[in-house]
Design an enzyme around this catalytic site. Structure first.
Site, PDB file in Angstrom:
ATOM      1  N   HIS B 255       0.837  -1.203   0.000  1.00 42.52           N
ATOM      2  CA  HIS B 255       0.000   0.000   0.000  1.00 42.52           C
ATOM      3  C   HIS B 255       0.881   1.267   0.000  1.00 42.52           C
ATOM      4  CE1 HIS B 255      -3.724   2.283   1.085  1.00 42.52           C
ATOM      5  NE2 HIS B 255      -2.852   3.083   1.681  1.00 42.52           N
ATOM      6  N   GLU B 256       1.832   1.325   0.922  1.00 42.03           N
ATOM      7  CA  GLU B 256       2.685   2.519   1.003  1.00 42.03           C
ATOM      8  C   GLU B 256       3.570   2.649  -0.228  1.00 42.03           C
ATOM      9  OE1 GLU B 256       1.913   4.698   3.042  1.00 42.03           O
ATOM     10  OE2 GLU B 256       0.622   3.433   4.280  1.00 42.03           O
ATOM     11  N   HIS B 259       1.713   4.639  -2.722  1.00 43.79           N
ATOM     12  CA  HIS B 259       1.862   6.081  -2.479  1.00 43.79           C
ATOM     13  C   HIS B 259       3.262   6.562  -2.891  1.00 43.79           C
ATOM     14  CE1 HIS B 259      -1.922   6.824  -0.449  1.00 43.79           C
ATOM     15  NE2 HIS B 259      -1.712   5.875   0.457  1.00 43.79           N
ATOM     16  N   GLU B 285      -4.724   7.673  -3.093  1.00 46.42           N
ATOM     17  CA  GLU B 285      -5.285   6.436  -2.556  1.00 46.42           C
ATOM     18  C   GLU B 285      -5.607   5.448  -3.674  1.00 46.42           C
ATOM     19  OE1 GLU B 285      -5.118   6.198   0.594  1.00 46.42           O
ATOM     20  OE2 GLU B 285      -6.328   4.446   1.117  1.00 46.42           O
TER      21      GLU B 285
END
Lengths: 489, 489
Positions: B255-256, B259, B285
């Site tokens: 997930h990170e 980003h 997101e």
């Protein structure tokens, strides 16, 4: 708000930006991703530009003219701000920018020239730096001595004349002591064995805590070079390990702890003011060297360390007296940072004399290599064969640091004075050191030196703490007694 | 220099200071000594003050009035700067300062109230924050909708009206899907066993590299909460480990990385300009959720991960199909951040509706606890029994983030659109994912979304990349197909 209050509010933001730049410097040397170097360079450039604009802001001049000091602290704050403002204002923007650009390029050239042992590749940019530094000194000196004008950046109030007299008294006695030690029949053993890096770091942390480093307001990381960074409640140090030389890690840690506790111990009320940092390079070095040498390399403390190392690494094959001698062993060598307590200052004196000649214009930068080697041979009895073990060994001149080197020896002289005074005040110090407890000494330094930050001028601070005007005599007496005993002179 | 050039030079220094503040934020969450918190608070306060002064500098208004845009990039830069300047200028300094102070105090109160499960202890400061945010919204809205004015900070151009329609279409189908899954006969197994943290971190690094994270311009550290920080050539992420739940570490890392690669992949030419960051929270997101879910939790990729985990941790006792079901397993629970792909958006929708009522003034902050629990029961069928699993679970409102929550679901909607488009363009994607190679998909996103930074408006950017205006349909179709297969619906 009074003019003083307005000035201090403005100054506070400048101090914060400067702390922040320092924190980015730490980041760069420890955790920054490699590929971020260029971006960081731009960030630092912008930050430095903002700082320069703030430091030369004309309102400072107006506030200084209108401000009145109501007490000792305000007076000291105004003195620091006035000094910095006047110095910065004297250097034309064009010159400041040329210096920044040239030294930035020079660092890369220096590193490449050192790696290739090629002084000729560095000489042209060195000549340019010297030319610009002389121009800067001329702007700063206002008719006074050029070298003093540069020295004042690192050691406010010091002059070459005083240092020449002091260092002139040091040199012959240091040479005589060195010759006696290296010529003595009794010679300390070298340390044998290998020492796992993780265990070295564990012991380094234990030493740091023993010397009063507050881990709640600091941390230790590994880096290529040991350094201390930050002020107030966030003062971080770095160290490095060499598997066959644990003293490198252990004593560089104690050294950096001396710098770091100085910053940690400054009165909290001075945070983000001009008094919130160590007052000069010389005083800073006096703390780090006293921690490292007079305390850390004492017979009493090495006795305790001997036991710690035996426990961690196994039998060193030396008893505590022999271990003490090994820790303090003199050795031939070309490199300042690898030198011992007796010869270290000879390396510094050589640089001091050469850089004064460069700034005076009596030594052509193109001839530095030859002048270095000749002087080295005169002081040490042997001659560097490569530039990397001669005049290219230190980074300082490539970044424009002229007037910085003598603060190393001045720091040792100050450490000698402080050590003599604290020994008078603390007759039982050796008993505490033998238990691995130097805190009674570091707390003495905290209360008499460190807590004051920038409140007093450097010489005045040492005189207040030591009880008399600083001279080289206590350092020489200490060295001759200590090394006389080790070498049976 | 033209007015545009002067404006951009000024803006560049602001962007640098803002990056530097972000770097200090990273430092604070990862390596900062505990005792430095107070000093860092002061440093951040001064930095924020300097940034605020720069962002409201009247010269920006003059430059904006005089600047002419010569191309698409200049036009986008001016749009961003104008928007930020006008928004900042509308909020009176007194209100900005009251908000900063109140939310700073509120964070401590929120943490204490959550620990004590005591909503009443948090309610008064929440009421004060809501009062101030309504005042801020009123200043920003200029006669328009209050909530839209706040939402615009995180998702420029979005309106509550559009979101209400979009989320209204999501809610019943998500609830129906959730009910069908939880009521199905076929239920995925839980993961058994313990998973050494160091091995989890090793695998997390391998996953990060596989998804295109450039370690030369980033690094992974451990922190209490996973986050991504920085732009350009220095984008760092954090993760955490739970010995019995390796998916926490592995999927929060992916997930990170979503980003972080977005930031790393932005055109280098935009560095230190308003275009040099991800364009909105929703688009950000969309990247992180697409990496994590549509790619990372796909049958093809979990097949590869199944093999990796078996190699590292031993036989999981599940075949690849069962492992895929376990990774995607729906479960009852109160906490948004621990939720699964189907129910996650229901948590967000609840917050969106409640915070709109708070800002509209139709829900008294003192009644939030009760309103939350009633709505939760309506959507989930069971009721929180403690405030820490109810309205005190998230930090957002205590720091004044109203209008932020819906960007999580908007990001999922965008991810659904982008995923449908990239599946059309990349018919062989599953074969690559089965080899542990999601790069063909992340490069598709890089070229169509990430490289543009802030050049296009969020909706326009998604429409350009996906080929059609974003709607919730592709997300719902994807979820129903995927979970229908897993649960045999």
């Amino acid at each position: 708000m009074t003019a003083y209050d307005e000035l201090m509010a403005f100054q506070r933001e400048t101090e914060v930006l400067s702390q922040v730049a320092g924190r980015l410097g730490w980041d760069q040397e420890t955790v920054m991703p490699r590929g971020a170097a260029e971006q960081r360079g731009e960030e630092m450039g912008v930050l430095e530009g903002l700082l320069h604009a703030r430091r030369t802001d004309r309102r400072i001049g107006e506030w200084l003219a209108a401000a009145e000091s109501e007490d000792e602290v305000a007076e000291a704050n105004l003195r620091h701000i006035r000094r910095s403002y006047e110095r910065t204002a004297r250097v034309p923007a064009r010159l400041a920018s040329a210096l920044a650009k040239t030294t930035s390029i020079a660092q890369g050239k220096w590193a490449a020239a050192r790696a290739a042992d090629d002084f000729a590749a560095f000489a042209p940019v060195l000549a340019e730096i010297v030319r610009l530094k002389r121009e800067e000194a001329d702007a700063l000196a206002d008719g006074g001595d050029l070298y003093d004008a540069l020295l004042d950046d690192y050691e406010p109030g010091a002059t070459a004349e005083t240092l020449v007299a002091m260092f002139g008294a040091l040199r012959p006695r240091l040479i005589a002591l060195r010759d006696a030690c290296l010529g003595a029949e009794r010679q300390p053993a070298r340390l044998d064995g290998t020492f796992p890096p993780d265990a070295q770091l564990m012991l380094a942390e234990k030493l740091a805590a023993a010397f009063g480093y507050d881990f709640d307001r600091g941390r230790i990381d590994r880096a290529v070079h040991p350094f201390s960074s930050g002020s107030g409640m966030d003062v971080r140090i770095t160290t490095r390990t060499d598997p066959v030389d644990p003293f490198n890690c252990l004593y560089s840690t104690i050294h950096e702890v001396g710098h770091a506790t100085y910053e940690q111990d400054i009165d909290d009320a001075y945070l983000f003011t001009p008094l919130g940092q160590g007052v000069s390079m010389g005083v800073h070095e006096s703390q780090s060297r006293l921690y490292e040498n007079q305390l850390g390399r004492s017979r009493a403390f090495t006795g305790w360390l001997h036991g710690q190392m035996a426990e961690l690494f196994g039998d060193p094959g030396l008893d505590a007296d022999a271990f003490f001698a090994t820790v303090n062993r003199l050795h031939r060598g070309y490199i300042r940072t690898e030198s011992d307590e007796v010869q270290y200052n000879l390396h510094v004196l050589l640089r001091f004399d050469l850089e004064r000649q460069l700034i005076a214009g009596t030594l052509d930068p193109a001839d530095l290599d030859e002048a270095w080697n000749a002087r080295f041979e005169a002081d040490f009895g042997y001659r560097p064969t490569r530039a990397s073990e001669g005049c290219l060994q230190d980074v300082h001149w490539s970044v424009g640091l002229f007037g910085y080197f003598p603060t190393y020896t001045l720091g040792n002289v100050y450490a000698g004075c402080l050590h003599a005074a604290l020994r008078r005040d603390l007759p039982d110090l050796d008993a505490a050191l033998a238990e691995g407890e130097p805190r009674v000494a570091t707390e003495w330094l905290r209360d008499r030196v460190q807590v004051h930050g920038g409140l007093y001028q450097p010489r005045e601070l040492i005189q207040r703490a030591a009880g008399e005007a600083p001279t080289e005599a206590p350092l020489l007496d200490y060295l001759e007694a200590k090394f006389g005993a080790i070498y049976g002179l």
